[in-house]
Motif scaffolding. Sequence first.
Motif, short mmCIF file in Angstrom:
data_model
loop_
_atom_site.label_atom_id
_atom_site.label_comp_id
_atom_site.label_asym_id
_atom_site.label_seq_id
_atom_site.Cartn_x
_atom_site.Cartn_y
_atom_site.Cartn_z
N UNK A 64 47.70 9.40 33.57
CA UNK A 64 48.79 8.44 33.32
C UNK A 64 49.57 8.77 32.06
N UNK A 65 48.97 9.51 31.13
CA UNK A 65 49.63 9.80 29.86
C UNK A 65 49.57 8.64 28.88
N UNK A 66 48.96 7.53 29.29
CA UNK A 66 48.86 6.35 28.43
C UNK A 66 47.86 6.56 27.31
N UNK A 67 48.12 5.91 26.18
CA UNK A 67 47.20 5.98 25.06
C UNK A 67 45.86 5.36 25.45
N UNK A 68 44.80 5.99 25.02
CA UNK A 68 43.45 5.47 25.26
C UNK A 68 43.00 4.74 24.01
N UNK A 69 42.83 3.45 24.13
CA UNK A 69 42.38 2.66 22.99
C UNK A 69 40.87 2.63 22.92
N UNK A 70 40.35 1.49 22.52
CA UNK A 70 38.91 1.33 22.37
C UNK A 70 38.17 1.05 23.65
N UNK A 71 38.92 0.88 24.75
CA UNK A 71 38.26 0.65 26.04
C UNK A 71 39.16 1.13 27.17
N UNK A 72 38.55 1.34 28.31
CA UNK A 72 39.26 1.78 29.50
C UNK A 72 38.57 1.16 30.71
N UNK A 73 39.35 0.85 31.74
CA UNK A 73 38.80 0.38 33.01
C UNK A 73 38.75 1.57 33.96
N UNK A 74 37.56 1.85 34.49
CA UNK A 74 37.39 2.95 35.43
C UNK A 74 37.25 2.34 36.83
N UNK A 75 38.15 2.71 37.75
CA UNK A 75 38.09 2.15 39.10
C UNK A 75 36.76 2.48 39.79
N UNK A 76 36.39 1.69 40.79
CA UNK A 76 35.15 1.97 41.51
C UNK A 76 35.21 3.32 42.22
N UNK A 77 34.08 4.02 42.21
CA UNK A 77 33.94 5.31 42.87
C UNK A 77 35.06 6.27 42.47
N UNK A 78 35.39 6.28 41.21
CA UNK A 78 36.50 7.09 40.71
C UNK A 78 36.19 7.53 39.29
N UNK A 79 37.14 8.17 38.65
CA UNK A 79 36.92 8.65 37.30
C UNK A 79 38.19 8.66 36.48
N UNK A 80 38.02 8.83 35.18
CA UNK A 80 39.12 8.89 34.23
C UNK A 80 38.82 10.05 33.28
N UNK A 81 39.87 10.81 32.95
CA UNK A 81 39.76 11.87 31.96
C UNK A 81 40.63 11.52 30.77
N UNK A 82 40.07 11.68 29.58
CA UNK A 82 40.77 11.38 28.34
C UNK A 82 40.72 12.62 27.45
N UNK A 83 41.86 12.93 26.84
CA UNK A 83 41.95 14.06 25.92
C UNK A 83 42.20 13.53 24.52
N UNK A 84 41.37 13.99 23.59
CA UNK A 84 41.54 13.67 22.16
C UNK A 84 41.90 14.97 21.45
N UNK A 85 43.17 15.13 20.99
CA UNK A 85 43.52 16.33 20.23
C UNK A 85 42.70 16.39 18.94
N UNK A 86 42.46 17.60 18.47
CA UNK A 86 41.68 17.79 17.24
C UNK A 86 42.56 18.37 16.17
#
Length: 86
Positions: A64-86
């Motif tokens: 989605x390109x949306x900012x990932x805050x302190x929590x995320x909702x993960x849909x059932x039987x699915x996944x989410x990938x988050x990238x944190x630049x270093x």
Amino acid sequence: TEDIVRDGVRADDLVAVEGPDGVFARAFADDDALVLGITNRALQPASVTLTPAEGLDPGREVLTGEAAGGSVIVPPLDGVFIVYPR
């Protein structure tokens, strides 16, 4: 599209992931970023709390390109990938 194929090492210690039963998380890091994958194996959406290590830049969800805050909702039987630049 995005270049998300990376040559990294397992880095679960760089982000704490807390969620209900059925949530599986794994993190990999290279010199440029930390990539976090969260899978929800349950039949209900899962609310997952994220606590990245000090020094990581703010994360964003890959699809989605949306900012990932302190929590995320993960849909059932699915996944989410988050990238944190270093």
